[in-house]
Design an enzyme around this catalytic site. Structure first.
Site, PDB file in Angstrom:
ATOM      1  N   ASP A  66       0.758  -0.952  -0.113  1.00 29.91           N
ATOM      2  CA  ASP A  66       0.303   0.320   0.292  1.00 29.91           C
ATOM      3  C   ASP A  66       0.620   1.509   0.110  1.00 29.91           C
ATOM      4  OD1 ASP A  66       1.289  -0.720   2.265  1.00 29.91           O
ATOM      5  OD2 ASP A  66      -1.041  -0.718   3.177  1.00 29.91           O
ATOM      6  N   ASN A 135      -7.450  -2.543  14.118  1.00 35.67           N
ATOM      7  CA  ASN A 135      -9.032  -2.540  13.651  1.00 35.67           C
ATOM      8  C   ASN A 135      -9.816  -3.696  12.740  1.00 35.67           C
ATOM      9  OD1 ASN A 135      -8.387  -1.836  11.041  1.00 35.67           O
ATOM     10  ND2 ASN A 135      -9.596  -0.251  11.113  1.00 35.67           N
ATOM     11  N   HIS A 137      -7.737  -4.427   9.957  1.00 31.90           N
ATOM     12  CA  HIS A 137      -7.156  -3.906   8.917  1.00 31.90           C
ATOM     13  C   HIS A 137      -6.431  -4.920   8.435  1.00 31.90           C
ATOM     14  CE1 HIS A 137      -4.984  -0.073   9.407  1.00 31.90           C
ATOM     15  NE2 HIS A 137      -4.107  -1.174   9.061  1.00 31.90           N
ATOM     16  N   GLU A 142      -9.575  -1.490   5.232  1.00 28.30           N
ATOM     17  CA  GLU A 142     -10.473  -0.925   6.367  1.00 28.30           C
ATOM     18  C   GLU A 142     -11.878  -1.746   6.446  1.00 28.30           C
ATOM     19  OE1 GLU A 142      -8.672   0.459   8.361  1.00 28.30           O
ATOM     20  OE2 GLU A 142      -7.620   2.611   6.642  1.00 28.30           O
TER      21      GLU A 142
HETATM   22  C1  F6R Z   1       1.282  -1.645   5.793  1.00 28.18           C
HETATM   23  C2  F6R Z   1      -0.199  -3.035   5.785  1.00 28.18           C
HETATM   24  C3  F6R Z   1      -0.618  -2.288   7.614  1.00 28.18           C
HETATM   25  C4  F6R Z   1       0.082  -2.304   8.370  1.00 28.18           C
HETATM   26  C5  F6R Z   1      -1.049  -2.481   9.748  1.00 28.18           C
HETATM   27  C6  F6R Z   1      -0.576  -2.305  11.021  1.00 28.18           C
HETATM   28  O1  F6R Z   1       1.576  -1.903   4.971  1.00 28.18           O
HETATM   29  O2  F6R Z   1       0.124  -2.555   5.352  1.00 28.18           O
HETATM   30  O3  F6R Z   1      -1.667  -3.016   7.121  1.00 28.18           O
HETATM   31  O4  F6R Z   1       0.321  -4.069   9.085  1.00 28.18           O
HETATM   32  O5  F6R Z   1      -2.090  -0.810   9.891  1.00 28.18           O
HETATM   33  O6  F6R Z   1       0.790  -1.408  11.184  1.00 28.18           O
HETATM   34  P1  F6R Z   1       1.691  -1.528  12.508  1.00 28.18           P
HETATM   35  O7  F6R Z   1       3.060  -2.849  12.248  1.00 28.18           O
HETATM   36  O8  F6R Z   1       2.348  -0.328  12.790  1.00 28.18           O
HETATM   37  O9  F6R Z   1       1.037  -1.530  13.866  1.00 28.18           O
END
Ligand code: F6R
Length: 256
Positions: A66, A135, A137, A142
């Site tokens: 992403d 959440n 995702h 989302e």
């Molecule tokens: C980022 C991604 C997101 C993160 C998620 C957790 O490339 O794909 O899904 O893996 O937001 O973020 P952290 O690891 O920073 O808690």
């Protein structure tokens, strides 16, 4: 879904790196790379194996999951810069084999389609590394994302923007992003999700033990044939069937 329970974040990194290394040593590989805090210990371990054990990424093609809309690749907080800082600049993965969606593309819809097509042209992803948002995702899919979605423009949830606010000046957290869809993630031949800390425990429980539902996008991994979830004690702390996972892990480790 295979659950691996670890005592520390470093051990999470080792167990996830074992799976990635096994595939990379087989020959040309396509890796899907998450950014953020969760895979940091995994990337640290891969960098260590590159430096100390000759693990080479020269034949790896990589796709990030992403990107924030509006950020150029060289913006400090872009996921392109982040993955370079966290992994790519420390190993021998050629930069022209690193593919990230362009958040500053003039036509984001066309960019999403282009990125999707480039994953297909590479033959799909062999191992997809994932983190999970509080959440539920994965990628930036989302809650209420279509379970068969493709790479597309998404609106970031308020919770996600709040969780990432520390990386941006006040009021500067992007509202939109480009993200691979849940359909893309489901097509990866192997999915490895790493989660650390108590603030992920509820999302991990919904993902592993809740219903398959767009309410918890990560629950789509229940439909994946080869998904592995690697957890530290905090992230595992709300799982109802912990004893069962531990017993299965002991048996798997004995068979390995
Ligand atoms: C980022 C991604 C997101 C993160 C998620 C957790 O490339 O794909 O899904 O893996 O937001 O973020 P952290 O690891 O920073 O808690």
């Amino acid at each position: 879904m295979q659950i691996i329970l670890c005592d520390t974040a470093a051990e999470v990194g080792v167990r996830a790196a074992d799976i990635i290394e096994a595939r990379v040593r087989q020959g040309p590989a396509v890796l899907g790379l998450a950014t953020g805090g969760s895979p940091e210990s995994t990337y640290q371990e891969l960098i260590r194996r590159h430096r100390e054990q000759g693990l080479s990424f020269a034949d790896v093609t990589a796709f990030t999951l992403d990107e924030y809309a509006g950020l150029a690749a060289d913006h400090e907080q872009s996921y392109c810069s982040t993955i370079r800082r966290e992994l790519v600049d420390h190993v021998d993965l050629p930069l022209d084999q690193l593919h990230t969606p362009r958040g500053d593309a003039a036509d984001l819809v066309a960019e999403a389609d282009r990125f999707d097509a480039s994953i297909a042209a590479a033959g799909g992803v062999d191992v997809q590394i994932l983190g999970i948002g509080a959440n539920g995702h994965i990628g930036f899919n989302e809650p209420t994302s279509s379970l068969s979605s493709r790479t597309r423009v998404k609106t970031l949830a308020g919770k996600t923007r709040a969780d990432n606010a520390g990386y941006f000046a006040e009021g500067q957290v992007p509202r939109l992003c480009l993200t691979q869809g849940l359909g893309n993630i489901g097509e990866a031949r192997r999915a490895v999700l790493v989660a650390l800390g108590k603030n992920k425990a509820a999302a991990v429980r919904s993902m592993v033990e809740g219903p398959v539902s767009a309410w918890c996008p990560a629950s789509v991994l229940q439909l994946h044939r080869r998904a592995v979830v690697v957890l530290d004690p905090g992230a595992a702390s709300e799982l109802a069937l912990l004893d069962y996972y531990r017993e299965a892990q002991d048996l798997n480790d004995q068979l390995a």
